[in-house]
Scaffold this active site. Structure first.
Site, PDB file in Angstrom:
ATOM      1  N   GLU A  57       8.369   2.609  -5.493  1.00  0.00           N
ATOM      2  CA  GLU A  57       8.329   2.130  -4.109  1.00  0.00           C
ATOM      3  C   GLU A  57       8.398   3.299  -3.127  1.00  0.00           C
ATOM      4  OE1 GLU A  57       7.565   0.264  -1.854  1.00  0.00           O
ATOM      5  OE2 GLU A  57       8.714  -1.584  -1.844  1.00  0.00           O
ATOM      6  N   ASP A  58       7.867   3.102  -1.944  1.00  0.00           N
ATOM      7  CA  ASP A  58       7.949   4.148  -0.920  1.00  0.00           C
ATOM      8  C   ASP A  58       9.327   4.198  -0.275  1.00  0.00           C
ATOM      9  OD1 ASP A  58       7.632   1.687   0.340  1.00  0.00           O
ATOM     10  OD2 ASP A  58       5.794   2.221   1.394  1.00  0.00           O
TER      11      ASP A  58
ATOM     12  N   ARG B 202      -0.392   6.665   7.547  1.00  0.00           N
ATOM     13  CA  ARG B 202      -0.086   6.809   6.114  1.00  0.00           C
ATOM     14  C   ARG B 202      -0.415   8.216   5.621  1.00  0.00           C
ATOM     15  NH1 ARG B 202       0.936   1.702   4.010  1.00  0.00           N
ATOM     16  NH2 ARG B 202      -0.227  -0.023   4.896  1.00  0.00           N
TER      17      ARG B 202
ATOM     18  N   ASP C 109      14.474  -0.775   2.172  1.00  0.00           N
ATOM     19  CA  ASP C 109      15.047  -1.070   3.480  1.00  0.00           C
ATOM     20  C   ASP C 109      16.075  -2.194   3.294  1.00  0.00           C
ATOM     21  OD1 ASP C 109      14.988  -0.789   6.392  1.00  0.00           O
ATOM     22  OD2 ASP C 109      13.866  -2.652   6.452  1.00  0.00           O
TER      23      ASP C 109
ATOM     24  N   PHE D 216      12.653   3.656  12.319  1.00  0.00           N
ATOM     25  CA  PHE D 216      11.367   3.252  11.766  1.00  0.00           C
ATOM     26  C   PHE D 216      10.548   4.518  11.500  1.00  0.00           C
ATOM     27  CE2 PHE D 216       7.150   1.535  11.297  1.00  0.00           C
ATOM     28  CZ  PHE D 216       7.423   0.433  10.489  1.00  0.00           C
ATOM     29  N   VAL D 217      10.114   4.670  10.255  1.00  0.00           N
ATOM     30  CA  VAL D 217       9.445   5.914   9.849  1.00  0.00           C
ATOM     31  C   VAL D 217       8.006   5.655   9.383  1.00  0.00           C
ATOM     32  CG1 VAL D 217      11.513   7.237   9.254  1.00  0.00           C
ATOM     33  CG2 VAL D 217      10.520   5.672   7.562  1.00  0.00           C
TER      34      VAL D 217
ATOM     35  N   ASP E 281       3.332   3.200   6.851  1.00  0.00           N
ATOM     36  CA  ASP E 281       2.497   2.961   8.038  1.00  0.00           C
ATOM     37  C   ASP E 281       3.244   2.270   9.167  1.00  0.00           C
ATOM     38  OD1 ASP E 281       2.728   0.372   6.693  1.00  0.00           O
ATOM     39  OD2 ASP E 281       1.193  -0.296   8.093  1.00  0.00           O
TER      40      ASP E 281
ATOM     41  N   LYS F 226       0.796  -1.199   0.000  1.00  0.00           N
ATOM     42  CA  LYS F 226       0.000   0.000   0.000  1.00  0.00           C
ATOM     43  C   LYS F 226       0.850   1.280   0.000  1.00  0.00           C
ATOM     44  CE  LYS F 226      -3.559  -2.239   2.792  1.00  0.00           C
ATOM     45  NZ  LYS F 226      -4.182  -2.254   4.125  1.00  0.00           N
ATOM     46  N   GLY F 227       2.028   1.212   0.611  1.00  0.00           N
ATOM     47  CA  GLY F 227       2.809   2.423   0.877  1.00  0.00           C
ATOM     48  C   GLY F 227       3.100   3.323  -0.311  1.00  0.00           C
TER      49      GLY F 227
HETATM   50  P1  IMP Z   1      12.490  -4.211   2.241  1.00  0.00           P
HETATM   51  O1  IMP Z   1      11.989  -5.405   1.497  1.00  0.00           O
HETATM   52  O2  IMP Z   1      13.147  -4.599   3.526  1.00  0.00           O
HETATM   53  O3  IMP Z   1      13.383  -3.302   1.404  1.00  0.00           O
HETATM   54  O4  IMP Z   1      11.254  -3.384   2.740  1.00  0.00           O
HETATM   55  C1  IMP Z   1      10.383  -2.847   1.897  1.00  0.00           C
HETATM   56  C2  IMP Z   1       9.114  -2.328   2.500  1.00  0.00           C
HETATM   57  O5  IMP Z   1       9.023  -2.456   3.920  1.00  0.00           O
HETATM   58  C3  IMP Z   1       9.007  -0.844   2.242  1.00  0.00           C
HETATM   59  O6  IMP Z   1       8.526  -0.615   0.971  1.00  0.00           O
HETATM   60  C4  IMP Z   1       8.017  -0.437   3.291  1.00  0.00           C
HETATM   61  O7  IMP Z   1       6.706  -0.624   2.834  1.00  0.00           O
HETATM   62  C5  IMP Z   1       8.327  -1.359   4.463  1.00  0.00           C
HETATM   63  N1  IMP Z   1       9.201  -0.649   5.409  1.00  0.00           N
HETATM   64  C6  IMP Z   1      10.535  -0.733   5.543  1.00  0.00           C
HETATM   65  N2  IMP Z   1      10.989   0.114   6.488  1.00  0.00           N
HETATM   66  C7  IMP Z   1       9.897   0.775   6.949  1.00  0.00           C
HETATM   67  C8  IMP Z   1       9.720   1.824   7.921  1.00  0.00           C
HETATM   68  O8  IMP Z   1      10.637   2.356   8.561  1.00  0.00           O
HETATM   69  N3  IMP Z   1       8.421   2.232   8.089  1.00  0.00           N
HETATM   70  C9  IMP Z   1       7.361   1.696   7.422  1.00  0.00           C
HETATM   71  N4  IMP Z   1       7.501   0.738   6.501  1.00  0.00           N
HETATM   72  C10 IMP Z   1       8.757   0.279   6.277  1.00  0.00           C
HETATM   73 MG    MG Z   2       6.417  -0.710   0.480  1.00  0.00          MG
END
Ligand code: IMP
Ligand code: MG
Length: 177
Positions: free
Chosen positions: A98-99, A164, A102, A151-152, A158, A42-43
């Site tokens: 992507e939002d 959001r 991480d 964590f943001v 969210d 959703k982000g």
């Molecule tokens: P990744 O697969 O670890 O790169 O994470 C991807 C997804 O995790 C991001 O697109 C976010 O939707 C969620 N995410 C990662 N870090 C945060 C955070 O600090 N706050 C909220 N969502 C997060």
């Molecule tokens: Mg995401």
């Protein structure tokens, strides 16, 4: 349940400036071409909505619903596709929107998936990036604002489906809850 405490990490104005900058780069790179922008829900919906209105190229839009976190703040390392796109991307220029990147696990999986669908190209665009958390190697073609390992929430992101709607990116302090 107590109130989650947060402070602003990235202002509205900084976000707007970065969105404009990324849109300019994309518009230049795809000048005279078409692109399919895939928003990761959703982000990613807030960023996608802002980004497309700054682009002056021809675009198609689709969405994917992906889940990796559940209601926790740590990646499970497991990417589940809950809803796939409807558009056929063969011979098209795909840009995954992507939002936040991480660990990079989500985008690594999604890029590999799109590469199996015979696209003309696959690129990645994110508005926020936490490079210090990376666990897998993934190249970000249009990299947004680099943020620290916090964590943001806000601007689409969210915590347990909340926050959001915040227009800025905020740090949420769960310890002080
Ligand atoms: P990744 O697969 O670890 O790169 O994470 C991807 C997804 O995790 C991001 O697109 C976010 O939707 C969620 N995410 C990662 N870090 C945060 C955070 O600090 N706050 C909220 N969502 C997060
Ligand atoms: Mg995401």
């Amino acid at each position: 349940m107590g109130k989650d405490i947060y402070e602003v990490l990235v202002s509205r104005e900084e976000i707007e400036n970065k969105v404009r900058e990324l849109a300019k780069q994309i518009s230049n790179d795809y000048d005279g071409k078409k692109a399919v922008l895939i928003g990761i829900l959703k982000g990613g919906f807030v960023f996608l909505a802002d980004l497309i209105r700054q682009l002056d190229i021809s675009v198609e839009i689709d969405f994917m619903v992906v889940s990796s976190y559940g209601n926790s703040t740590e990646s499970s390392g497991n990417v589940k596709i809950i809803k796939d796109i409807d558009i056929d991307v063969s011979d098209k220029n795909v840009i995954i929107v992507e939002d936040l990147v991480d660990t990079g696990i989500t985008l690594r999986c999604l890029k590999d998936l799109f590469l199996t669908r015979s696209p003309a190209s696959v690129k990645i665009c994110t508005i926020f990036d936490k490079p210090s958390r990376r666990k897998v190697d993934i190249h970000i073609d249009y990299d947004g604002i680099i943020i620290p390992d916090e964590f943001v929430v806000g601007y689409g992101l969210d915590y347990a489906e909340k926050y959001r709607n915040l227009p800025e990116l905020c740090i949420i302090n769960l310890d002080k809850d």
